[in-house]
Write a protein that holds these residues in place. Structure first.
Motif, mmCIF file in Angstrom:
data_model
loop_
_atom_site.group_PDB
_atom_site.id
_atom_site.type_symbol
_atom_site.label_atom_id
_atom_site.label_comp_id
_atom_site.label_asym_id
_atom_site.label_seq_id
_atom_site.Cartn_x
_atom_site.Cartn_y
_atom_site.Cartn_z
ATOM 1 N N ALA A 65 0.830 -1.209 0.000
ATOM 2 C CA ALA A 65 0.000 0.000 0.000
ATOM 3 C C ALA A 65 0.863 1.256 0.000
ATOM 4 O O ALA A 65 0.584 2.221 -0.717
ATOM 5 C CB ALA A 65 -0.924 -0.004 1.212
ATOM 6 N N LEU A 66 1.918 1.239 0.806
ATOM 7 C CA LEU A 66 2.799 2.407 0.891
ATOM 8 C C LEU A 66 3.536 2.629 -0.423
ATOM 9 O O LEU A 66 3.602 3.762 -0.929
ATOM 10 C CB LEU A 66 3.796 2.223 2.034
ATOM 11 N N LYS A 67 4.077 1.567 -0.984
ATOM 12 C CA LYS A 67 4.818 1.700 -2.241
ATOM 13 C C LYS A 67 3.915 2.177 -3.373
ATOM 14 O O LYS A 67 4.303 3.021 -4.185
ATOM 15 C CB LYS A 67 5.469 0.367 -2.603
ATOM 16 N N SER A 68 2.713 1.647 -3.411
ATOM 17 C CA SER A 68 1.784 2.037 -4.467
ATOM 18 C C SER A 68 1.414 3.513 -4.354
ATOM 19 O O SER A 68 1.445 4.253 -5.344
ATOM 20 C CB SER A 68 0.523 1.174 -4.394
ATOM 21 N N PRO A 84 -7.447 8.355 -0.852
ATOM 22 C CA PRO A 84 -7.247 7.454 0.290
ATOM 23 C C PRO A 84 -7.963 7.916 1.552
ATOM 24 O O PRO A 84 -8.524 7.098 2.296
ATOM 25 C CB PRO A 84 -5.722 7.460 0.468
ATOM 26 N N ALA A 85 -7.974 9.217 1.828
ATOM 27 C CA ALA A 85 -8.651 9.735 3.013
ATOM 28 C C ALA A 85 -10.151 9.491 2.945
ATOM 29 O O ALA A 85 -10.778 9.100 3.938
ATOM 30 C CB ALA A 85 -8.368 11.221 3.175
ATOM 31 N N LEU A 86 -10.728 9.703 1.782
ATOM 32 C CA LEU A 86 -12.163 9.502 1.626
ATOM 33 C C LEU A 86 -12.540 8.033 1.763
ATOM 34 O O LEU A 86 -13.533 7.686 2.417
ATOM 35 C CB LEU A 86 -12.627 10.047 0.277
ATOM 36 N N ARG A 87 -11.747 7.162 1.162
ATOM 37 C CA ARG A 87 -12.036 5.723 1.270
ATOM 38 C C ARG A 87 -11.918 5.245 2.714
ATOM 39 O O ARG A 87 -12.753 4.483 3.204
ATOM 40 C CB ARG A 87 -11.105 4.919 0.365
ATOM 41 N N LEU A 88 -10.862 5.698 3.405
ATOM 42 C CA LEU A 88 -10.662 5.280 4.789
ATOM 43 C C LEU A 88 -11.782 5.795 5.680
ATOM 44 O O LEU A 88 -12.312 5.054 6.529
ATOM 45 C CB LEU A 88 -9.310 5.778 5.299
ATOM 46 N N ALA A 89 -12.168 7.048 5.514
ATOM 47 C CA ALA A 89 -13.252 7.606 6.320
ATOM 48 C C ALA A 89 -14.554 6.842 6.106
ATOM 49 O O ALA A 89 -15.288 6.558 7.057
ATOM 50 C CB ALA A 89 -13.446 9.084 5.983
ATOM 51 N N LYS A 254 -2.698 4.666 17.127
ATOM 52 C CA LYS A 254 -1.854 3.489 17.335
ATOM 53 C C LYS A 254 -2.013 2.462 16.218
ATOM 54 O O LYS A 254 -1.478 2.636 15.128
ATOM 55 C CB LYS A 254 -2.108 2.887 18.723
ATOM 56 N N SER A 255 -2.779 1.389 16.426
ATOM 57 C CA SER A 255 -2.885 0.312 15.437
ATOM 58 C C SER A 255 -3.590 0.716 14.156
ATOM 59 O O SER A 255 -3.577 -0.041 13.183
ATOM 60 C CB SER A 255 -3.610 -0.891 16.046
ATOM 61 N N LEU A 256 -4.210 1.888 14.129
ATOM 62 C CA LEU A 256 -4.932 2.306 12.926
ATOM 63 C C LEU A 256 -4.030 2.302 11.700
ATOM 64 O O LEU A 256 -4.458 1.913 10.612
ATOM 65 C CB LEU A 256 -5.541 3.694 13.133
ATOM 66 N N GLY A 257 -2.795 2.732 11.863
ATOM 67 C CA GLY A 257 -1.858 2.753 10.741
ATOM 68 C C GLY A 257 -0.850 1.623 10.784
ATOM 69 O O GLY A 257 0.029 1.555 9.917
ATOM 70 N N GLY A 258 -0.923 0.785 11.786
ATOM 71 C CA GLY A 258 -0.016 -0.362 11.874
ATOM 72 C C GLY A 258 1.446 0.022 11.988
ATOM 73 O O GLY A 258 2.332 -0.812 11.771
ATOM 74 N N GLY A 259 1.725 1.278 12.307
ATOM 75 C CA GLY A 259 3.103 1.759 12.388
ATOM 76 C C GLY A 259 3.323 3.038 11.614
ATOM 77 O O GLY A 259 4.300 3.751 11.851
ATOM 78 N N LEU A 289 -0.463 9.242 2.075
ATOM 79 C CA LEU A 289 0.361 8.082 2.418
ATOM 80 C C LEU A 289 -0.187 7.377 3.647
ATOM 81 O O LEU A 289 -0.345 6.152 3.665
ATOM 82 C CB LEU A 289 1.805 8.518 2.662
ATOM 83 N N ALA A 290 -0.461 8.142 4.703
ATOM 84 C CA ALA A 290 -0.960 7.556 5.944
ATOM 85 C C ALA A 290 -2.303 6.869 5.730
ATOM 86 O O ALA A 290 -2.532 5.754 6.225
ATOM 87 C CB ALA A 290 -1.089 8.640 7.012
ATOM 88 N N CYS A 291 -3.187 7.526 5.005
ATOM 89 C CA CYS A 291 -4.522 6.964 4.806
ATOM 90 C C CYS A 291 -4.502 5.728 3.926
ATOM 91 O O CYS A 291 -5.294 4.798 4.122
ATOM 92 C CB CYS A 291 -5.460 8.024 4.228
ATOM 93 N N ALA A 292 -3.594 5.683 2.957
ATOM 94 C CA ALA A 292 -3.487 4.496 2.108
ATOM 95 C C ALA A 292 -3.036 3.285 2.915
ATOM 96 O O ALA A 292 -3.563 2.183 2.755
ATOM 97 C CB ALA A 292 -2.511 4.764 0.958
#
Length: 404
Positions: A65-68, A84-89, A254-259, A289-292
């Motif tokens: 996801a990050l690389k893409s 990405p922000a809209l999809r995550l929300a 915390k775990s929302l972004g897995g790191g 990047l974070a939201c993806a």
């Protein structure tokens, strides 16, 4: 200094602000629930970056996801939105009670937004005199001056001058005292649905239901800080789902972004409208990047099989700790839920949680503490059984040495 030049722990003391006291080891790579340091020594990770690395280290779905996204778009600020922000929300609203999402960069920022929304709502709806925020002793809500003051540990908030006002700290699980204190001046009650830093303390069913009823009685908002308990950590996507109580505002990180650093505040349409344009914001909040990355994480950890696996792994941890305790009886009880667990020390071992943390590190195991008397475990939600078994073997060796 060249980017590939090796650095050592002594450089920390030279160039970093000394508000941390990190271990001597410097990890350089991780895979799953194993980490390797500069000397290529291997560690089993039962800490998960303090309940952050929910899929372990360098999980393929996160890396992909990050690389893409890195080849598409990094940053816009909130002058514009992004896909990405809209999809995550959308996914967060579909998985929760919430209608609206505000993105931030950390749990502290998510809690800051939650508290500001509560105060703004109270001012708009009832007037400036409705401003009291109630939280609980031994709670933890972040390190901004507002959130650290709301957190119920004065050691973290003392020494910085005048504190934000009209904040009251009550005793967790004491419904009677809360009922006696609350009034129509109370703006909001902020609480962890399972206290983490304060010692892994679960609420009673009576307490959690009573808090909701008192908030309703006094037109106060109920804010759940799910920074540590959220994102499948307890075996439900958010802990409130297993408590039969729905908050008005929820914070998550915390775990929302897995790191990958990201936080969010979730709430209803009715409350969200009080944060109109210009009342709050964040330069990086909702970063593509974070939201993806977070979207990929949420897709994975919300799967029924992952949630069921958290409960299974909880039992593996409890069984392993019970086996150790049968040989070396130092744990009075194991508290918590899912993979947010705390082994509370017996009276004879009071104050020695950090000794166990250090001894475990020497045996190649990373654990945490929750105060001086609780050893805390917040590993990957998909940690392998073999890693748990090996970690328990290393923990037993560490405790055996201390037991002599």
């Amino acid at each position: 200094m060249a980017m590939d030049q090796k650095v050592g722990r002594e450089l920390f003391d030279e160039v970093m602000v000394p508000c941390y006291s990190p271990m001597q080891i410097i990890p350089v790579k991780g895979r799953g629930s194993r980490i390797w340091d500069q000397e290529d020594r291997e560690y089993v990770d039962f800490a998960g970056g303090i309940a952050v690395s929910c899929l372990g280290h360098c999980h393929p779905i996160m890396v992909d996801a990050l690389k893409s996204q890195a080849d598409k778009l990094w940053h816009l600020s909130n002058v514009m939105t992004n896909e990405p922000a809209l999809r995550l929300a959308k996914k967060l609203t579909e998985l929760t009670f919430a209608d609206k999402v505000f993105f931030a960069n950390s749990g502290g920022e998510a809690n800051e937004a939650a508290l500001k929304l509560a105060r703004r709502y109270a001012v708009d709806k009832f007037g400036p005199e409705k401003s009291e925020i109630i939280s609980f002793k031994q709670g933890f809500h972040g390190r901004t001056f507002f959130t650290v003051t709301v957190g119920g540990q004065s050691a973290y908030s003392d020494g910085f001058g005048p504190k934000p006002g009209d904040i009251t700290h009550m005793v967790y699980n004491d419904l009677e005292s809360l009922a006696e204190h609350m009034s129509d001046r109370t703006c909001a009650v902020m609480m962890e649905p399972l206290q983490g830093e304060g010692g892994i303390i679960s609420p009673t069913a009576e307490f959690i239901q009573g808090v909701r009823e008192l908030c309703d009685k006094h037109n106060a908002l109920l804010i759940f800080d799910e920074v540590q308990t959220g994102n499948s950590r307890t075996g439900t996507f958010y802990a409130y789902e297993g408590l039969g109580v729905t908050p008005d505002i929820l914070s998550t990180a915390k775990s929302l972004g897995g790191g990958f650093p990201i936080g969010a505040m979730l709430t209803t349409t009715e409350l969200a409208k009080h944060l109109k344009v210009g009342t709050h914001g964040s330069t990086y909040g909702g970063n593509p990047l974070a939201c993806a990355v977070a979207e990929a994480v949420v897709d994975e950890i919300s799967k029924p099989e992952v949630l069921a696996g958290v409960k299974e792994r909880e039992q593996w941890f409890r069984d392993g700790l019970a086996q150790i305790n049968a040989k070396y009886p130092i744990f009075a009880e194991v508290r918590g839920q899912g993979l947010l667990l705390g082994a509370a020390l017996t009276e004879e071992w009071q104050g020695r949680a950090r000794d166990i943390l250090v001894a475990a590190g020497e045996e190649g195991l990373m654990v945490l503490v929750a105060g001086a008397n609780v050893v805390r475990f917040t590993p990957s939600l998909v940690i392998e059984k073999a890693d748990i078994d090996e970690g328990m073997a290393r923990l037993e060796r560490a405790i055996a040495k201390l037991y002599q």
